[in-house]
Structure formats: C-alpha cells, structure tokens
Design a protein around this motif. Structure first.
Motif, mmCIF file in Angstrom:
data_model
loop_
_atom_site.group_PDB
_atom_site.id
_atom_site.type_symbol
_atom_site.label_atom_id
_atom_site.label_comp_id
_atom_site.label_asym_id
_atom_site.label_seq_id
_atom_site.Cartn_x
_atom_site.Cartn_y
_atom_site.Cartn_z
ATOM 1 N N ILE A 14 43.079 32.095 44.283
ATOM 2 C CA ILE A 14 43.116 33.456 43.741
ATOM 3 C C ILE A 14 41.758 34.128 43.911
ATOM 4 C CG2 ILE A 14 43.357 34.804 41.613
ATOM 5 C CD1 ILE A 14 45.605 32.776 40.837
ATOM 6 N N VAL A 15 40.672 33.423 43.606
ATOM 7 C CA VAL A 15 39.334 33.996 43.800
ATOM 8 C C VAL A 15 39.145 34.387 45.257
ATOM 9 C CG1 VAL A 15 36.862 33.458 43.882
ATOM 10 C CG2 VAL A 15 38.179 32.845 41.877
ATOM 11 N N THR A 16 39.452 33.470 46.156
ATOM 12 C CA THR A 16 39.225 33.695 47.588
ATOM 13 C C THR A 16 40.023 34.886 48.105
ATOM 14 O OG1 THR A 16 38.803 31.347 47.902
ATOM 15 C CG2 THR A 16 39.350 32.622 49.872
ATOM 16 N N GLU A 17 41.312 34.924 47.783
ATOM 17 C CA GLU A 17 42.155 35.996 48.321
ATOM 18 C C GLU A 17 41.931 37.334 47.624
ATOM 19 O OE1 GLU A 17 46.134 35.152 49.546
ATOM 20 O OE2 GLU A 17 45.749 32.984 49.474
ATOM 21 N N MET A 18 41.535 37.300 46.363
ATOM 22 C CA MET A 18 41.286 38.553 45.655
ATOM 23 C C MET A 18 39.954 39.183 46.066
ATOM 24 S SD MET A 18 43.960 39.304 43.749
ATOM 25 C CE MET A 18 43.435 40.537 42.584
ATOM 26 N N GLN A 19 39.114 38.465 46.808
ATOM 27 C CA GLN A 19 37.857 39.043 47.289
ATOM 28 C C GLN A 19 38.119 40.224 48.219
ATOM 29 O OE1 GLN A 19 35.824 35.608 48.886
ATOM 30 N NE2 GLN A 19 34.663 35.335 47.004
ATOM 31 N N ALA A 20 39.273 40.236 48.853
ATOM 32 C CA ALA A 20 39.613 41.334 49.753
ATOM 33 C C ALA A 20 40.161 42.549 48.997
ATOM 34 C CB ALA A 20 40.645 40.867 50.785
ATOM 35 N N PHE A 21 40.417 42.404 47.709
ATOM 36 C CA PHE A 21 40.965 43.494 46.907
ATOM 37 C C PHE A 21 39.847 44.463 46.529
ATOM 38 C CE2 PHE A 21 42.460 45.538 43.025
ATOM 39 C CZ PHE A 21 43.759 45.867 43.374
ATOM 40 N N ASP A 22 40.162 45.748 46.517
ATOM 41 C CA ASP A 22 39.191 46.778 46.123
ATOM 42 C C ASP A 22 39.212 46.946 44.600
ATOM 43 O OD1 ASP A 22 37.579 48.978 45.756
ATOM 44 O OD2 ASP A 22 38.923 50.390 46.771
ATOM 45 N N PHE A 23 38.229 46.391 43.936
ATOM 46 C CA PHE A 23 38.140 46.464 42.482
ATOM 47 C C PHE A 23 37.332 47.671 42.004
ATOM 48 C CE2 PHE A 23 39.205 41.948 42.891
ATOM 49 C CZ PHE A 23 40.120 41.791 41.852
ATOM 50 N N PHE A 51 40.577 45.476 28.007
ATOM 51 C CA PHE A 51 39.791 46.711 28.007
ATOM 52 C C PHE A 51 40.725 47.865 27.681
ATOM 53 C CE2 PHE A 51 36.825 44.197 30.693
ATOM 54 C CZ PHE A 51 35.691 44.357 29.928
ATOM 55 N N ILE A 52 41.027 48.675 28.682
ATOM 56 C CA ILE A 52 41.967 49.776 28.477
ATOM 57 C C ILE A 52 43.041 49.688 29.559
ATOM 58 C CG2 ILE A 52 40.277 51.317 27.405
ATOM 59 C CD1 ILE A 52 40.016 52.729 30.129
ATOM 60 N N PRO A 53 44.247 50.124 29.253
ATOM 61 C CA PRO A 53 45.283 50.123 30.288
ATOM 62 C C PRO A 53 44.889 51.062 31.429
ATOM 63 C CG PRO A 53 46.258 50.374 28.111
ATOM 64 C CD PRO A 53 44.765 50.512 27.945
ATOM 65 N N GLU A 54 44.997 50.545 32.640
ATOM 66 C CA GLU A 54 44.701 51.339 33.839
ATOM 67 C C GLU A 54 45.827 51.118 34.840
ATOM 68 O OE1 GLU A 54 40.098 51.186 34.679
ATOM 69 O OE2 GLU A 54 40.896 49.164 34.485
ATOM 70 N N ALA A 55 46.124 52.107 35.640
ATOM 71 C CA ALA A 55 47.183 51.981 36.644
ATOM 72 C C ALA A 55 46.904 50.840 37.617
ATOM 73 C CB ALA A 55 47.352 53.302 37.395
ATOM 74 N N VAL A 56 45.637 50.630 37.948
ATOM 75 C CA VAL A 56 45.275 49.589 38.911
ATOM 76 C C VAL A 56 45.602 48.191 38.379
ATOM 77 C CG1 VAL A 56 42.856 49.315 38.192
ATOM 78 C CG2 VAL A 56 43.502 48.904 40.579
ATOM 79 N N ASN A 57 45.710 48.046 37.054
ATOM 80 C CA ASN A 57 46.033 46.743 36.487
ATOM 81 C C ASN A 57 47.374 46.213 36.990
ATOM 82 O OD1 ASN A 57 43.658 46.896 35.077
ATOM 83 N ND2 ASN A 57 44.617 47.255 33.084
ATOM 84 N N GLN A 58 48.328 47.104 37.186
ATOM 85 C CA GLN A 58 49.636 46.687 37.701
ATOM 86 C C GLN A 58 49.503 46.112 39.112
ATOM 87 O OE1 GLN A 58 52.708 49.632 37.259
ATOM 88 N NE2 GLN A 58 52.036 50.152 35.205
#
Length: 109
Positions: free
Chosen positions: A70-79, A35-42
C-alpha cells in the motif's frame, strides 16, 4: 536480548471483494473522522482497497507485506488535496486490520 516482532498473518481470503468493500468503508470512516470529511477521502479509500484486494487475490496474507504494498503503490497518488500521505494510509489500514483481528494495535497483544 530483544525478541523480533512476530509477523501477523491474515487468514486466507475467502472473498477478497467483500474484504475490500469492508476496508474501503472502514478506511473512509477513519479518514473522515480523523480530520475533516473531504471528497478526496473517497478516492483514497477506494485506491487503498483496490491495492489490498489485488494483493489478497494474489495470495498475500502477511500484514507487513500488505502495508508495504500500500505504501509503495500509494506513492503514485496525488495527496496534494489531502491531509494524508501514503504512510498514514498504510498505517490506518494496518490498524483497521489489527482491530478486526482483535489484536491490540498499541502493544501487539
């Protein structure tokens, strides 16, 4: 009768930290290109790489299990500040790993 999809096993990890750094860089490049570079990508790439490294250090070599972790643990991440979600990240990690193994991600050959 249909054949079940064979599991894909990664070679045992000799250097999980180096694998994690490769994954972080590769995933960040994919995120910024898709998509586009975003700071959150890092932050997303770093978090996914941390999960991957921990799983590999615990001896996990099955690609399907790594993706589920990865799916399970990334569910706690604020996307909320990203175009992505946990499934897109896990799928991208899977695609990058398959590509690194020389496996066609489209057809599994």
């Amino acid at each position: 009768m249909t054949e079940p999809i064979r599991s894909i096993t990664l070679p045992p990890s000799k250097n999980p930290q180096q694998e994690g750094e490769w994954l972080r860089e590769s995933l960040l490049r994919w995120l910024d290109t898709e998509f586009i570079p975003e700071a959150v990508n890092q932050i997303i790439a770093q978090r996914a790489a941390q999960i991957f490294v921990r799983q590999r250090m615990e001896g996990e070599n099955d690609l399907g299990s790594l993706v589920i972790a990865i799916v399970t643990e990334m569910q706690a991440f604020d996307f909320s500040k990203s175009f992505y979600g946990e499934f897109a990240i896990a799928n991208a990690v899977s695609d990058l790993l398959l590509e690194s193994l020389g496996i066609d991600k489209c057809c599994g050959e």
